[in-house]
Scaffold this active site. Structure first.
Site, PDB file in Angstrom:
ATOM      1  N   SER A  30       0.849  -1.184   0.000  1.00  0.00           N
ATOM      2  CA  SER A  30       0.000   0.000   0.000  1.00  0.00           C
ATOM      3  C   SER A  30       0.884   1.232   0.000  1.00  0.00           C
ATOM      4  CB  SER A  30      -0.886  -0.003   1.246  1.00  0.00           C
ATOM      5  OG  SER A  30      -1.355   1.304   1.519  1.00  0.00           O
TER       6      SER A  30
ATOM      7  N   LYS B 167       0.502  -3.328   4.838  1.00  0.00           N
ATOM      8  CA  LYS B 167      -0.342  -4.049   3.892  1.00  0.00           C
ATOM      9  C   LYS B 167       0.425  -4.924   2.908  1.00  0.00           C
ATOM     10  CE  LYS B 167      -4.231  -3.893   3.170  1.00  0.00           C
ATOM     11  NZ  LYS B 167      -5.114  -2.882   2.581  1.00  0.00           N
TER      12      LYS B 167
ATOM     13  N   GLU C 264      -6.688 -10.429  -7.458  1.00  0.00           N
ATOM     14  CA  GLU C 264      -7.856  -9.559  -7.619  1.00  0.00           C
ATOM     15  C   GLU C 264      -8.080  -9.196  -9.084  1.00  0.00           C
ATOM     16  OE1 GLU C 264      -8.170  -6.354  -4.337  1.00  0.00           O
ATOM     17  OE2 GLU C 264      -6.085  -6.964  -4.390  1.00  0.00           O
TER      18      GLU C 264
ATOM     19  N   TYR D  51     -21.858 -10.008 -46.097  1.00  0.00           N
ATOM     20  CA  TYR D  51     -20.921  -9.197 -45.321  1.00  0.00           C
ATOM     21  C   TYR D  51     -21.491  -7.803 -45.049  1.00  0.00           C
ATOM     22  CZ  TYR D  51     -16.841  -6.671 -43.747  1.00  0.00           C
ATOM     23  OH  TYR D  51     -15.991  -5.911 -42.987  1.00  0.00           O
TER      24      TYR D  51
HETATM   25  N1  ARG Z   1     -11.483  -4.840 -42.497  1.00  0.00           N
HETATM   26  C1  ARG Z   1     -12.591  -5.618 -42.926  1.00  0.00           C
HETATM   27  C2  ARG Z   1     -13.147  -6.458 -41.770  1.00  0.00           C
HETATM   28  O1  ARG Z   1     -12.524  -6.533 -40.804  1.00  0.00           O
HETATM   29  C3  ARG Z   1     -12.164  -6.544 -44.011  1.00  0.00           C
HETATM   30  C4  ARG Z   1     -13.265  -6.839 -44.957  1.00  0.00           C
HETATM   31  C5  ARG Z   1     -13.685  -5.575 -45.620  1.00  0.00           C
HETATM   32  N2  ARG Z   1     -14.599  -5.793 -46.662  1.00  0.00           N
HETATM   33  C6  ARG Z   1     -15.279  -4.784 -47.160  1.00  0.00           C
HETATM   34  N3  ARG Z   1     -16.043  -5.066 -48.141  1.00  0.00           N
HETATM   35  N4  ARG Z   1     -15.191  -3.572 -46.697  1.00  0.00           N
HETATM   36  O2  ARG Z   1     -14.212  -7.014 -41.799  1.00  0.00           O
END
Ligand code: ARG
Length: 478
Positions: free
Chosen positions: A296, A302, A309, A336
């Site tokens: 401490s 201490k 922790e 995506y």
């Molecule tokens: N940096 C992007 C990710 O982590 C990679 C893929 C990007 N693709 C795109 N169409 N912008 O997901």
């Protein structure tokens, strides 16, 4: 007063060169806003993926050549260029360019700089969408192996301490009230078996992620005649993904890793909490080595269990990382979406957090001092063997419920008299039941209580010895 805006705002000046040299400059007339560029960049955190991004690109170049898309000479130029890029990354001389957004475009641009135009053929039939899915699945293998190794090292430290403490009695608790004696090794091995399940969960996650996404293209599959099975073999995957949409939009493997990490963090926080409690003056069952404690700044006396922790505390961020990625993925339309870029920081944070915990925990366990004398004393106090007295009466023929009642009265009497169970003489005990005989004293010692629990999984030293052997065989499996 504000001037009224003219309906035709002047366009901002066009950049002289193609906008910041982005790969998509053809479609764009304006350069990126610097704030937008900073906002979308992932290089700061995805640069750690470079070894796997390179491995994927080398394999892709070879697959393109096998498909007749690249000549052998083009393939060799690209692979050679990628090796030069690797040398720069390894040496720390790679010229990272944040304006190129991510690690994929940084590497591709550098390849182009080093080998010229042929470098522009590498990305044929590939998208960053299947590329990042590949990089992540390759990184996962490594993360699973490293985390699993850290868990195993922790198990080994616990097993070594268990082997020393097979005969060391310790009070066992329920509701944090003294319940029945156990041996210290039994308590330590409980964590070994928890960590075994954690290792299995991780391995299982790795097994399910063992599928090649490359060749899925942006979403619909690559239009070039790539032999994806051969590519899968080359990159060490068990199979090629059967659905391109799933391949580029799936982040289950991240979530499964994070879920396994969260459970692991929960287990480790319980171990850390036990040790923190045991290190209090009130318990005094363990002493942390100075090397794993802090003092401490104010109170000279201490010694604080900060390492334990923080191990307990870090479980919170492991949970947070899991919830962050689950929430990011919820409701995303196929396939995506850029939201998915948000998977990396929580994931890497969990990998790093676990690695940090598992780096410090095994040596801390090895350096721990167990105050077995204090444990031994505490194990016999507070009527810890009251159950054994009831069991004794049961063996003499009394139904358990009645035996429980009788011993309850014995305890009540002893409490009123300010005595312990051991203090009570035979005559005193016989007042509660005529079934009590001279053999009762031996039946209610801590050692007898331990010995009696020789069932598989029980705390008798001989049973714990078998559990220890089992733990060792489980751990020696990959
Ligand atoms: N940096 C992007 C990710 O982590 C990679 C893929 C990007 N693709 C795109 N169409 N912008 O997901």
């Amino acid at each position: 007063m504000k001037k009224p805006r003219s309906p035709k705002r002047p366009r901002p000046a066009r950049p002289a060169a193609p906008p910041a040299g982005k790969p998509w400059s053809g479609r764009f007339t304006e350069g990126a806003d610097p704030a937008a560029e900073r906002f979308t960049a992932s290089l700061a955190f995805d640069r750690r993926l470079w070894p796997w991004d390179l491995a994927g690109s080398v394999a892709w170049a070879r697959a393109l050549a096998r498909a007749g898309v690249l000549t052998a000479a083009e393939r060799d130029a690209i692979v050679g260029g990628l090796e030069a890029v690797r040398a720069e990354l390894e040496a720390g001389t790679f010229p990272f360019r944040p304006e190129l957004e991510d690690i994929h475009m940084n590497i591709e641009r550098r390849l182009h700089d080093l080998v010229g135009e042929v470098g522009g053929k590498l990305h044929t039939g590939r998208s960053r969408n299947d590329q990042i899915a590949l990089d992540e699945r390759l990184y996962l293998r490594d993360a699973v192996a490293r985390t699993g190794g850290g868990l195993r090292a922790t198990q080994e430290a616990l097993v070594a301490r268990a082997a020393e403490t097979l005969d060391a009695p310790l009070p066992g608790y329920t509701h944090l009230q003294r319940a029945q004696p156990i041996v210290l090794a039994h308590h330590l091995l409980a964590y070994v078996f928890m960590l075994q399940r954690d290792r299995e969960r991780l391995r299982d996650c790795g097994r399910r992620a063992d599928v090649l996404p490359l060749g899925a293209g942006a979403l619909a599959g690559t239009a070039f005649p790539i032999d994806r099975e051969a590519l899968a073999r080359e990159l060490g995957f068990a199979a090629a993904s059967p659905n391109s949409l799933d391949a580029v939009s799936d982040r289950d493997y991240v979530i499964e890793f994070l879920a396994a990490a969260a459970v692991t963090g929960m287990h480790l926080s319980r171990l850390a909490a036990d040790l923190t409690l045991w290190a209090t003056a009130e318990f005094g069952f363990v002493e942390f080595s100075d090397a794993f404690a802090t003092g401490s700044s104010l109170m000279p006396q201490k010694k604080n269990p900060d390492v334990a922790e923080l191990i307990r505390g870090k479980s919170g961020r492991l949970y947070g990382d899991l919830v962050a990625v689950l929430t990011t993925m919820k409701g995303l339309p196929l396939a995506y979406n850029s939201d998915m870029q948000e998977d990396k920081e929580p994931w890497f944070d969990s990998v790093d957090t676990l690695e940090a915990i598992l780096g410090v925990l095994p040596p801390m366990l090895r350096a721990l001092t167990f105050r077995t004398d204090r444990m031994r004393r505490a194990a016999g106090e507070h009527f810890a063997t009251a159950t054994d007295l009831a069991d004794y009466l049961v063996k003499k023929g009394l139904p358990f419920r009645q035996a429980h009642e009788v011993v309850g009265r014995v305890v009540r009497y002893a409490l009123d008299e300010g005595k312990t169970l051991e203090d009570l003489g035979l005559a005193e005990l016989r007042r509660f039941s005529p079934l009590v005989d001279g053999d009762v004293k031996d039946a209610i010692t801590v050692e007898a209580s331990l010995r009696a629990r020789a069932v598989t999984g029980g705390t008798a030293p001989e049973a714990v010895r078998r559990a220890l052997a089992l733990a060792r065989t489980l751990m020696s499996a990959p």
